[in-house]
Design an enzyme around this catalytic site. Sequence first.
Site, mmCIF file in Angstrom:
data_model
loop_
_atom_site.group_PDB
_atom_site.id
_atom_site.type_symbol
_atom_site.label_atom_id
_atom_site.label_comp_id
_atom_site.label_asym_id
_atom_site.label_seq_id
_atom_site.Cartn_x
_atom_site.Cartn_y
_atom_site.Cartn_z
ATOM 1 N N GLY A 107 0.843 -1.194 0.000
ATOM 2 C CA GLY A 107 0.000 0.000 0.000
ATOM 3 C C GLY A 107 0.871 1.233 0.000
ATOM 4 O O GLY A 107 2.058 1.151 0.325
ATOM 5 N N CYS A 129 5.547 -5.961 1.473
ATOM 6 C CA CYS A 129 5.886 -4.543 1.376
ATOM 7 C C CYS A 129 5.273 -3.752 2.540
ATOM 8 O O CYS A 129 5.679 -3.946 3.673
ATOM 9 C CB CYS A 129 5.449 -4.031 0.009
ATOM 10 S SG CYS A 129 6.240 -2.506 -0.409
ATOM 11 N N TYR A 130 4.264 -2.902 2.293
ATOM 12 C CA TYR A 130 3.650 -2.197 3.425
ATOM 13 C C TYR A 130 3.160 -3.200 4.466
ATOM 14 O O TYR A 130 3.244 -2.960 5.673
ATOM 15 C CB TYR A 130 2.480 -1.337 2.930
ATOM 16 C CG TYR A 130 1.724 -0.637 4.055
ATOM 17 C CD1 TYR A 130 2.218 0.523 4.627
ATOM 18 C CD2 TYR A 130 0.519 -1.166 4.542
ATOM 19 C CE1 TYR A 130 1.548 1.155 5.666
ATOM 20 C CE2 TYR A 130 -0.160 -0.542 5.578
ATOM 21 C CZ TYR A 130 0.356 0.623 6.137
ATOM 22 O OH TYR A 130 -0.321 1.239 7.159
ATOM 23 N N HIS A 140 7.823 -7.457 -4.017
ATOM 24 C CA HIS A 140 6.502 -7.943 -4.452
ATOM 25 C C HIS A 140 6.611 -9.299 -5.149
ATOM 26 O O HIS A 140 6.996 -9.355 -6.321
ATOM 27 C CB HIS A 140 5.864 -6.926 -5.402
ATOM 28 C CG HIS A 140 5.432 -5.688 -4.705
ATOM 29 N ND1 HIS A 140 4.207 -5.561 -4.099
ATOM 30 C CD2 HIS A 140 6.079 -4.531 -4.476
ATOM 31 C CE1 HIS A 140 4.108 -4.378 -3.536
ATOM 32 N NE2 HIS A 140 5.226 -3.721 -3.743
ATOM 33 N N GLU A 144 4.172 -11.062 -6.099
ATOM 34 C CA GLU A 144 2.996 -11.307 -6.938
ATOM 35 C C GLU A 144 3.137 -10.807 -8.368
ATOM 36 O O GLU A 144 2.425 -11.244 -9.253
ATOM 37 C CB GLU A 144 1.745 -10.689 -6.286
ATOM 38 C CG GLU A 144 1.663 -9.162 -6.257
ATOM 39 C CD GLU A 144 2.438 -8.512 -5.101
ATOM 40 O OE1 GLU A 144 3.357 -9.158 -4.572
ATOM 41 O OE2 GLU A 144 2.149 -7.358 -4.762
ATOM 42 N N ASP A 152 -15.709 -10.397 -23.134
ATOM 43 C CA ASP A 152 -16.175 -10.118 -21.779
ATOM 44 C C ASP A 152 -17.699 -10.169 -21.662
ATOM 45 O O ASP A 152 -18.241 -10.824 -20.777
ATOM 46 C CB ASP A 152 -15.674 -8.745 -21.307
ATOM 47 C CG ASP A 152 -14.183 -8.589 -21.545
ATOM 48 O OD1 ASP A 152 -13.526 -9.607 -21.786
ATOM 49 O OD2 ASP A 152 -13.696 -7.450 -21.494
ATOM 50 N N LYS A 159 -8.221 -11.078 -17.925
ATOM 51 C CA LYS A 159 -8.723 -11.559 -19.218
ATOM 52 C C LYS A 159 -8.515 -13.066 -19.433
ATOM 53 O O LYS A 159 -9.417 -13.761 -19.867
ATOM 54 C CB LYS A 159 -7.991 -10.790 -20.321
ATOM 55 C CG LYS A 159 -8.566 -10.977 -21.684
ATOM 56 C CD LYS A 159 -9.751 -10.083 -21.835
ATOM 57 C CE LYS A 159 -10.215 -9.884 -23.239
ATOM 58 N NZ LYS A 159 -11.152 -8.754 -23.311
#
Length: 511
Positions: A53, A80-81, A167, A169, A225, A367
């Site tokens: 964050g 992180c945060y 990070h 991710e 979509d 997607k």
Amino acid sequence: MSKIIILDFGSQYTQVIARRVRECGVYSEILHHKTPLSKIDLRETRGIILSGGPASVYAKKAPLPDARIFSLGVPVLGICYGLQLMAHLLGGKVEKGDSREYGEGILNLKGSSKLFTGLPKSLKIWNSHGDRLTALPPGFKTVAVSDNSPFAAVEDAKRRFYGLQFHPEVAHTPKGLRIVSNFVLGICGCKKEWTMASFISRTCDAIRGQVGDGRVILGLSGGVDSSVAAALLKKAIGDQLVCIFVNNGLIRKNENEAVQSLFGRHMNINLKCVDASKEFLKLLKGVTDPEKKRKVIGTEFIRVFERARKSVGKARFLAQGTLYPDVIESVAIGGNPAALIKSHHNVGGLPKDMDFELVEPLRQLFKDEVRKVGEELGLPKEIVWRQPFPGPGLAVRCLGEITAEKLRILRDADFVVLDEMKQSGWYYRVWQSFAVLLPCKSVGVMGDERSYDFTIAVRVVESQDGMTADWVKLPYDLLGRISNRIINEVRGVNRVVFDITSKPPGTIEWE
Ligand code: XMP
């Protein structure tokens, strides 16, 4: 089903964490960081991830979680945060860094940790943080360092608390998925129970819970979509769903029939097709400015959709095939100059004052995940793996003023491009392939006669997300076939050129 709770502290990557957890076959729920423990269903919670964050832990209004999460006995991973927060709350020290650490770095492991099982001693990682940990809380030890951080990965293995300054991710941490899976499967002991089928059945339950016996309207464009959203809603609520397909006269050859045949006849969806092509063409008469074209089309789309909606009777809900990247893009617009280059993409964007409750079943997905849902629901490959098509349709590929005749030429040429791309197997290997009609004529010779006709540009690009792109080096014989067929089959064209511009500096669409 075992699950991971992700507490969100406002990181742009929170949904990416959720996505990585799904890739491990595990169900996760993202909750606001303020969610009190009493509101969290802990029954099957096997672990908690604290997201990154933008805040500082020592700021006055620093976002804080319910501190009791550290007494639950479940593993916690701070990213992180999230790491700084954990250190701050458990007795460590966090300070403002001299400079923001942003970008690639190398992580070096010191000793062993369950978080890094199966990984090499040295890893590429991605950093994005200002503050840094300077002293560990009691019970913690360092398990990895990076150039700028002596506490790049820390743990209290006994209490099963883990923290990462980088990070794991994001795609720029290439082995990050293994770190996430070591946490959720190895440390938390989650079972691999999350599948597309379980997503579909959960989402159908949620849709039914939200709409009860109410009616739901969905604007169907025929793109991936909205098509997947339609199929999902049809499965969840059957005939309570009404789809509206607007033919704005700017769609591709055979598109109208294809949508009616698949959704109306084959899937038996309540489908209302509105042919507004004449109105759109009338409004576009004399309009040459690309931005003005987009605005005219966007405004008229809303008008036609509204009329169609009223004619199908009352409905309390409006469904949209919004995906997660659409959500970030629209949030990011203020600070993101790229978003201003062309006025906003989503022609389906509807006015804010509409009296509807929104149903957005794909809102958390990316997607490629939506494509998997589509496949699982049995939609054909031609729909699920379709290339993107812009909302304003052929209008942004028909340069200058739009006329019915120019649209006919463009549509026929585009059909040839797509047909050849599909036949050669290239269609599914590229991001987009299409024809553009240039607004000028040139001289040629056909048979023994001089011709003076239009030029078609063929644009074929590869891209990850449409933000940057490169032109595709198609084989010459394929290019030759495309060119020959366009000239032979499309009346009004005597020249074909191939666009060899990347993005940037060119955009993908020509207008
Ligand atoms: P550009 O032309 O900006 O396009 O490089 C990037 C990607 O976005 C698509 N695009 C649109 N999609 N409505 C859409 O839904 C639009 O108005 C629109 N304009 C461009 C384009 O096809 C490419 O994939």
